[in-house]
Design a protein around this motif. Structure first.
Motif, PDB file in Angstrom:
ATOM      1  N   ALA A  65       0.818  -1.215   0.000  1.00 10.85           N
ATOM      2  CA  ALA A  65       0.000   0.000   0.000  1.00 10.85           C
ATOM      3  C   ALA A  65       0.849   1.261   0.000  1.00 10.85           C
ATOM      4  CB  ALA A  65      -0.920   0.003   1.216  1.00 10.85           C
ATOM      5  N   ILE A  66       2.139   1.105   0.323  1.00  5.18           N
ATOM      6  CA  ILE A  66       3.001   2.290   0.350  1.00  5.18           C
ATOM      7  C   ILE A  66       3.753   2.370  -0.978  1.00  5.18           C
ATOM      8  CG2 ILE A  66       4.902   3.475   1.532  1.00  5.18           C
ATOM      9  CD1 ILE A  66       4.099   2.003   4.086  1.00  5.18           C
ATOM     10  N   HIS A  67       3.644   3.521  -1.608  1.00  3.28           N
ATOM     11  CA  HIS A  67       4.334   3.745  -2.869  1.00  3.28           C
ATOM     12  C   HIS A  67       5.315   4.893  -2.685  1.00  3.28           C
ATOM     13  CE1 HIS A  67       1.138   1.714  -5.631  1.00  3.28           C
ATOM     14  NE2 HIS A  67       1.283   1.079  -4.485  1.00  3.28           N
ATOM     15  N   GLY A  68       6.432   4.813  -3.373  1.00  2.54           N
ATOM     16  CA  GLY A  68       7.415   5.890  -3.292  1.00  2.54           C
ATOM     17  C   GLY A  68       8.781   5.358  -3.684  1.00  2.54           C
ATOM     18  N   GLU A  69       9.688   6.276  -3.991  1.00  3.47           N
ATOM     19  CA  GLU A  69      11.038   5.877  -4.401  1.00  3.47           C
ATOM     20  C   GLU A  69      12.050   6.345  -3.372  1.00  3.47           C
ATOM     21  OE1 GLU A  69      12.312   5.974  -8.816  1.00  3.47           O
ATOM     22  OE2 GLU A  69      10.757   7.472  -8.567  1.00  3.47           O
ATOM     23  N   LYS A  70      12.941   5.433  -3.010  1.00  2.00           N
ATOM     24  CA  LYS A  70      14.025   5.800  -2.085  1.00  2.00           C
ATOM     25  C   LYS A  70      14.932   6.825  -2.749  1.00  2.00           C
ATOM     26  CE  LYS A  70      16.552   2.840   0.299  1.00  2.00           C
ATOM     27  NZ  LYS A  70      17.177   1.607   0.819  1.00  2.00           N
ATOM     28  N   ILE A  71      15.385   7.771  -1.932  1.00  2.54           N
ATOM     29  CA  ILE A  71      16.243   8.811  -2.493  1.00  2.54           C
ATOM     30  C   ILE A  71      17.625   8.235  -2.813  1.00  2.54           C
ATOM     31  CG2 ILE A  71      17.211   9.730  -0.325  1.00  2.54           C
ATOM     32  CD1 ILE A  71      16.360  12.536  -1.587  1.00  2.54           C
ATOM     33  N   LYS A  72      18.164   8.612  -3.957  1.00  3.17           N
ATOM     34  CA  LYS A  72      19.508   8.157  -4.355  1.00  3.17           C
ATOM     35  C   LYS A  72      20.339   9.396  -4.677  1.00  3.17           C
ATOM     36  CE  LYS A  72      17.667   4.121  -6.731  1.00  3.17           C
ATOM     37  NZ  LYS A  72      16.615   4.378  -7.689  1.00  3.17           N
ATOM     38  N   PRO A  73      21.663   9.319  -4.418  1.00  2.00           N
ATOM     39  CA  PRO A  73      22.495  10.490  -4.697  1.00  2.00           C
ATOM     40  C   PRO A  73      22.529  10.846  -6.186  1.00  2.00           C
ATOM     41  CG  PRO A  73      23.816   8.669  -3.797  1.00  2.00           C
ATOM     42  CD  PRO A  73      22.413   8.193  -3.892  1.00  2.00           C
ATOM     43  N   PHE A  74      22.618  12.093  -6.457  1.00  4.58           N
ATOM     44  CA  PHE A  74      22.784  12.634  -7.826  1.00  4.58           C
ATOM     45  C   PHE A  74      21.600  12.326  -8.747  1.00  4.58           C
ATOM     46  CE2 PHE A  74      27.015  11.148  -6.282  1.00  4.58           C
ATOM     47  CZ  PHE A  74      27.444  12.379  -5.818  1.00  4.58           C
ATOM     48  N   THR A  75      20.455  12.028  -8.196  1.00  6.32           N
ATOM     49  CA  THR A  75      19.280  11.775  -9.031  1.00  6.32           C
ATOM     50  C   THR A  75      18.133  12.637  -8.525  1.00  6.32           C
ATOM     51  OG1 THR A  75      20.038   9.479  -9.039  1.00  6.32           O
ATOM     52  CG2 THR A  75      17.928   9.914 -10.081  1.00  6.32           C
ATOM     53  N   SER A  76      17.293  13.083  -9.439  1.00  9.49           N
ATOM     54  CA  SER A  76      16.148  13.898  -9.016  1.00  9.49           C
ATOM     55  C   SER A  76      14.884  13.338  -9.658  1.00  9.49           C
ATOM     56  CB  SER A  76      16.365  15.362  -9.401  1.00  9.49           C
ATOM     57  OG  SER A  76      16.516  15.442 -10.796  1.00  9.49           O
ATOM     58  N   GLY A  77      13.757  13.937  -9.332  1.00  7.59           N
ATOM     59  CA  GLY A  77      12.492  13.523  -9.932  1.00  7.59           C
ATOM     60  C   GLY A  77      11.915  12.273  -9.309  1.00  7.59           C
ATOM     61  N   TYR A  78      11.950  12.176  -7.982  1.00  9.92           N
ATOM     62  CA  TYR A  78      11.419  10.994  -7.287  1.00  9.92           C
ATOM     63  C   TYR A  78       9.903  11.025  -7.172  1.00  9.92           C
ATOM     64  CZ  TYR A  78      16.172  10.273  -5.799  1.00  9.92           C
ATOM     65  OH  TYR A  78      17.504  10.072  -5.786  1.00  9.92           O
ATOM     66  N   HIS A  79       9.321   9.820  -7.047  1.00 11.89           N
ATOM     67  CA  HIS A  79       7.916   9.731  -6.656  1.00 11.89           C
ATOM     68  C   HIS A  79       7.881   9.865  -5.136  1.00 11.89           C
ATOM     69  CE1 HIS A  79       6.397   8.665 -10.526  1.00 11.89           C
ATOM     70  NE2 HIS A  79       7.217   7.624 -10.628  1.00 11.89           N
ATOM     71  N   PRO A  80       7.177  10.838  -4.603  1.00 17.14           N
ATOM     72  CA  PRO A  80       7.132  10.973  -3.145  1.00 17.14           C
ATOM     73  C   PRO A  80       6.432   9.780  -2.499  1.00 17.14           C
ATOM     74  CG  PRO A  80       5.578  12.460  -4.193  1.00 17.14           C
ATOM     75  CD  PRO A  80       6.351  11.809  -5.294  1.00 17.14           C
ATOM     76  N   PHE A  81       6.714   9.556  -1.241  1.00 20.50           N
ATOM     77  CA  PHE A  81       6.084   8.439  -0.530  1.00 20.50           C
ATOM     78  C   PHE A  81       4.634   8.773  -0.175  1.00 20.50           C
ATOM     79  CE2 PHE A  81      10.238   6.872  -0.547  1.00 20.50           C
ATOM     80  CZ  PHE A  81      10.175   5.521  -0.244  1.00 20.50           C
TER      81      PHE A  81
END
Ligand code: SF4
Ligand code: SF4
Ligand code: SF4
Length: 195
Positions: free
Chosen positions: A144-160
């Motif tokens: 039920a939880i959606h989101g992308e873990k933050i990674k260095p030098f990357t942008s444009g994540y799906h928030p949790f």
């Protein structure tokens, strides 16, 4: 056809001890009573129990009105007077004992004071507190939880975020969040803010 389970009203009461919300507690007792010891021989107990179960179910969803709310108490009062045996009277006494008009009435406004009636609560993530660590992802068995873990030098994540249609409100995610970003709120609160 499977045989009807016969259990004692006292056993059901013991099982209900861990339930905090008086509405949920009363519903549990009636539901198990109908599933087991209620024999159906007398009208005030049998019809009263069925009717009370429906009303309590609706109340747990915040879908009752004032008249129906008071009718739950009336049913229990009638069951106490007119039930033919101790079982029906014990169930009636239990509902009367736990009938707290203020707490029951809060459910009319969609608020479970114990935050346990599942249709009235939601788990949400406060975006400002979420560090995108991803610790909550493995805690949710229902995806039920959606989101992308933050990674260095990357942008444009799906928030949790918690997808409410998938969430069964088990609460397993709550203790794993290191920042307290996951909270339990009244379902009728529009924003994911702490209450
Ligand atoms: S009060 Fe007793 S006899 Fe009457 S329906 Fe309930 S369990 Fe049966
Ligand atoms: S409450 Fe349970 S089902 Fe809902 S998001 Fe958290 S872990 Fe998943
Ligand atoms: S555990 Fe908390 S901070 Fe980490 S991603 Fe989940 S909600 Fe965000």
């Amino acid at each position: 056809m499977s045989a009807k389970k016969i259990v004692k009203v006292d056993d059901i009461k013991n099982d209900a001890e861990g339930i905090k919300c008086p509405v949920e507690k009363s519903h549990f007792l009636i539901d198990k009573f109908l599933d087991g010891p209620m024999c159906g021989k007398c009208f005030p107990c049998s019809m009263g129990s069925y009717e009370a179960r429906v009303l309590l179910e609706n109340l747990m969803k915040g879908e009752c009105n004032e008249t129906q709310l008071l009718h739950i108490k009336n049913i229990a009062d009638e069951m106490l007077i007119a039930s033919m045996c101790k079982k029906g009277k014990d169930v009636a006494k239990y509902i009367i004992e736990w009938f707290d008009a203020d707490v029951f009435r809060k459910h009319l406004d969609g608020i479970c004071t114990e935050n346990t009636c599942k249709p009235l609560i939601e788990y949400r993530i406060i975006p400002e507190k979420c560090t995108m660590c991803g610790d909550c992802l493995p805690a949710c068995k229902y995806n039920a939880i959606h989101g992308e873990k933050i990674k260095p030098f990357t942008s444009g994540y799906h928030p949790f975020d918690i997808k409410q249609h998938k969430c069964v409100k088990c609460g397993d995610c709550l203790p794993v969040c290191p920042t307290g970003a996951i909270i339990l709120v009244d379902a009728n609160v529009s924003e994911a803010v702490e209450v």
